[in-house]
Design an enzyme around this catalytic site. Structure first.
Site, PDB file in Angstrom:
ATOM      1  CD  GLU A   1     -44.116  12.576 -30.371  1.00  0.00           C
ATOM      2  OE1 GLU A   1     -45.886  12.414 -31.105  1.00  0.00           O
ATOM      3  OE2 GLU A   1     -44.001  11.472 -30.338  1.00  0.00           O
TER       4      GLU A   1
ATOM      5  CB  CYS B   1     -52.017  17.837 -31.538  1.00  0.00           C
ATOM      6  SG  CYS B   1     -51.592  16.200 -31.210  1.00  0.00           S
TER       7      CYS B   1
HETATM    8  P1  NAD Z   1     -46.157  25.484 -26.017  1.00  0.00           P
HETATM    9  O1  NAD Z   1     -45.277  25.224 -27.174  1.00  0.00           O
HETATM   10  O2  NAD Z   1     -47.301  26.869 -26.337  1.00  0.00           O
HETATM   11  O3  NAD Z   1     -46.368  24.862 -24.798  1.00  0.00           O
HETATM   12  C1  NAD Z   1     -45.755  23.692 -24.116  1.00  0.00           C
HETATM   13  C2  NAD Z   1     -44.623  23.542 -22.633  1.00  0.00           C
HETATM   14  O4  NAD Z   1     -43.875  24.069 -23.924  1.00  0.00           O
HETATM   15  C3  NAD Z   1     -45.563  24.342 -21.945  1.00  0.00           C
HETATM   16  O5  NAD Z   1     -44.810  23.292 -21.228  1.00  0.00           O
HETATM   17  C4  NAD Z   1     -45.073  25.678 -21.731  1.00  0.00           C
HETATM   18  O6  NAD Z   1     -44.966  25.996 -20.111  1.00  0.00           O
HETATM   19  C5  NAD Z   1     -43.763  25.071 -22.379  1.00  0.00           C
HETATM   20  N1  NAD Z   1     -42.925  26.403 -23.031  1.00  0.00           N
HETATM   21  C6  NAD Z   1     -43.958  27.171 -23.454  1.00  0.00           C
HETATM   22  N2  NAD Z   1     -42.778  29.004 -24.213  1.00  0.00           N
HETATM   23  C7  NAD Z   1     -41.469  27.913 -23.285  1.00  0.00           C
HETATM   24  C8  NAD Z   1     -40.341  28.234 -24.119  1.00  0.00           C
HETATM   25  N3  NAD Z   1     -40.379  29.567 -24.637  1.00  0.00           N
HETATM   26  N4  NAD Z   1     -38.893  27.837 -23.366  1.00  0.00           N
HETATM   27  C9  NAD Z   1     -39.444  26.732 -22.835  1.00  0.00           C
HETATM   28  N5  NAD Z   1     -40.770  26.211 -22.646  1.00  0.00           N
HETATM   29  C10 NAD Z   1     -41.624  26.281 -23.360  1.00  0.00           C
HETATM   30  O7  NAD Z   1     -47.097  24.113 -26.878  1.00  0.00           O
HETATM   31  P2  NAD Z   1     -48.478  24.274 -26.449  1.00  0.00           P
HETATM   32  O8  NAD Z   1     -50.060  25.687 -27.117  1.00  0.00           O
HETATM   33  O9  NAD Z   1     -49.633  23.915 -24.669  1.00  0.00           O
HETATM   34  O10 NAD Z   1     -49.928  23.022 -26.895  1.00  0.00           O
HETATM   35  C11 NAD Z   1     -50.184  23.145 -28.005  1.00  0.00           C
HETATM   36  C12 NAD Z   1     -49.336  23.112 -29.264  1.00  0.00           C
HETATM   37  O11 NAD Z   1     -49.134  21.714 -29.020  1.00  0.00           O
HETATM   38  C13 NAD Z   1     -49.630  23.006 -30.279  1.00  0.00           C
HETATM   39  O12 NAD Z   1     -49.289  23.262 -31.625  1.00  0.00           O
HETATM   40  C14 NAD Z   1     -50.733  22.035 -31.093  1.00  0.00           C
HETATM   41  O13 NAD Z   1     -49.916  21.002 -32.502  1.00  0.00           O
HETATM   42  C15 NAD Z   1     -49.148  20.892 -30.098  1.00  0.00           C
HETATM   43  N6  NAD Z   1     -49.737  19.237 -29.718  1.00  0.00           N
HETATM   44  C16 NAD Z   1     -48.409  18.633 -30.200  1.00  0.00           C
HETATM   45  C17 NAD Z   1     -48.697  17.027 -30.113  1.00  0.00           C
HETATM   46  C18 NAD Z   1     -48.623  15.975 -30.954  1.00  0.00           C
HETATM   47  O14 NAD Z   1     -48.474  14.517 -30.051  1.00  0.00           O
HETATM   48  N7  NAD Z   1     -47.610  16.091 -31.573  1.00  0.00           N
HETATM   49  C19 NAD Z   1     -50.199  16.792 -29.230  1.00  0.00           C
HETATM   50  C20 NAD Z   1     -50.726  18.144 -28.501  1.00  0.00           C
HETATM   51  C21 NAD Z   1     -50.072  19.247 -28.627  1.00  0.00           C
END
Ligand code: NAD
Length: 459
Positions: free
Chosen positions: A210, A244
């Protein structure tokens, strides 16, 4: 901290013991989870306030209430959802009774983001448990207060060999992804989504991603601009634009651009006052890094409203940008903040040039009273889901599948779609023994013309 491999091995043993296949046991867990969450309503609201000054109203509307209704739905329907479904038999299976059994995948990993930290951790968690899986949940490290509440709630309800919340950042996430899971559900950025997909591919683990992206909002000149402004400002500024499915940017028919900018300015002031910083309804950016990122995005742009940034308070005021370049940073990366670029179009080709220049968006919004324009637009572009004449509300109907396509993700959930996502659909045929035609058995000599006839009429 407990060893991740030990936790997973315990969950695997528990899953193999068949304990989670018992629907009544799942219902006991879900009911206990609902009671625990209801007891923690204030803790959740206070945690989100501490994490990024999210107001009580927005937390209730966009997180707490949705989690409780997900639980209510699962509790009410679980027996029906999990029951093997009788399917019509086919000529080839006759005589038989055909079914679809739903079975849980097994050991599931859920990784959650920070922007709706309670909802986006708990909703997939609830559906994974409903479907009979064990779960390791990793909530976001950026919303520490909310993540602590989540961990406590899960700890108070679930034995560790069924579900656990493990807090931590990239290191823990990386360690979790190095294990062999039966299913991974990830919500977050497209960049990290690719890392998750790669880790999952190593073990051919099915994965739901997602993700985010740049969701357009198209406005033609047949609209009531005041109504558009009301809905657009609400959808854009909810959660401080850190949604998002928020409208990332606007594409408006050029003859009404200036009128749109004027009504948007008035509407922002009506909702948040002349100084949004003083409004208790206006959230902050999650941290200083993201505040600085937003500052860079607007640096060389034509700011026609707002543009005020206080890094010490992670404050970015509602901001409107007039006609950024398509190759500018603000039109290349997901904004994820209270900044709205306004682009213009004359013809449909102008809209295509903008949208086809980017990855498939998670959402697409059209404000228009022209039915033909609306139908053409929603059929022409590929996107996860959308709304005509409003923003965000497709998320609110659990009967609709929610998810992205291409760069904005893969796989869908919400309501029953969520239960199905965490279940393997297993076709089972119970063959009757009272009749066993010899037709399919060799020797085949002399049977070909009958075979062709059968397929011609019944195939
Ligand atoms: P992110 O990808 O930075 O982090 C998400 C999760 O991944 C966190 O738990 C984090 O600890 C982990 N993570 C971060 N870097 C990592 C790595 N290198 N390896 C493994 N795990 C890692 O996202 P965010 O900043 O928490 O959220 C914002 C993003 O999420 C935006 O792009 C938004 O559009 C998207 N989002 C999508 C939805 C959806 O339903 N499609 C909903 C909410 C947010």
């Amino acid at each position: 901290m407990k060893n991740i491999l030990d936790i997973l091995n315990n969950q695997r043993d528990c899953f193999n013991s068949q304990k989670t296949k018992d629907i009544n046991y799942r219902l006991t867990l879900l009911n206990a989870l609902r009671a625990e969450i209801l007891d923690n309503e204030q803790s959740v609201i206070q945690a989100l306030k501490k994490d990024f000054k999210k107001s009580e109203f927005e937390t209730y509307l966009s997180e707490f209430a949705l989690v409780i209704s997900s639980l209510n739905l699962a509790i009410k329907n679980l027996k029906k959802w999990a029951k093997p479904k009788r399917i019509k038999s086919s000529l080839l299976t006759f005589p038989s009774k055909d079914y679809i059994y739903t079975e849980p995948y097994g050991n599931v990993l859920v990784i959650a983001p920070w922007n709706y930290p309670f909802l986006l951790a708990m909703e997939p968690f609830i559906m994974a448990i409903s479907a009979g899986n064990t779960v390791v949940l990793k909530p976001s490290e950026l919303t520490q207060n909310t993540s602590k509440v989540i961990t406590k709630i899960i700890q108070n309800v679930f034995p560790e060999n069924i579900a656990i919340s493990i807090e931590g950042g990239v290191e823990i996430s990386t360690e979790l992804l190095a294990q062999k899971w039966d299913y991974i559900f990830f919500t977050g950025s497209t960049k990290v989504g690719k890392i998750v997909a790669k880790a999952a591919a190593k073990n051919l683990t099915p994965v739901v991603l997602e993700l985010g992206g740049k969701s357009p909002c198209i406005i033609d000149d047949s609209v009531n601009l005041k109504l558009v402004a009301r809905r657009l400002v609400w959808g854009k500024l909810l959660n401080g634009g850190q949604t998002c499915i928020s409208a990332d940017y606007v594409i408006v028919k050029s003859n009404i651009k200036q009128d749109l900018i004027n009504v948007l300015k008035n509407e922002i002031i009506r909702r948040y006052g002349e100084i949004p910083k003083e409004s208790s309804d206006y959230p902050r950016i999650i941290n200083e890094t993201n505040t600085k990122r937003l500052e860079t995005l607007i640096k060389n742009e034509n700011i026609v409203f707002g543009g005020e940034i206080h890094k010490d308070d992670c404050y970015v005021s509602p901001t409107i940008i007039d006609e950024p370049n398509l190759d500018s940073k603000i039109m290349q990366e997901e904004i994820f903040g209270p900044i709205l670029p306004i682009l213009t179009y004359e013809t449909d080709t102008d809209i295509e040039k903008i949208i086809w220049n980017l990855d498939h968006p998670l959402s697409l919004y059209v404000f228009s009273n022209n039915k033909k324009f609306v139908e053409n637009t929603i059929k022409k572009f590929s996107f996860g889901g959308g709304v005509i004449n409003d923003l965000l509300i497709h998320f609110g109907n659990h009967r609709l599948p929610f998810g992205g396509i291409g760069g904005s993700g893969m796989g869908k959930y919400h309501g029953k779609h969520g239960f199905d996502t965490f279940s393997n659909a297993k076709p089972i045929i119970k063959r009757g023994n009272w009749y066993d035609p010899s037709f399919r058995y060799p020797p085949y000599k002399g049977k070909m013309s009958l075979l062709k006839k059968v397929f011609k009429y019944f195939g």
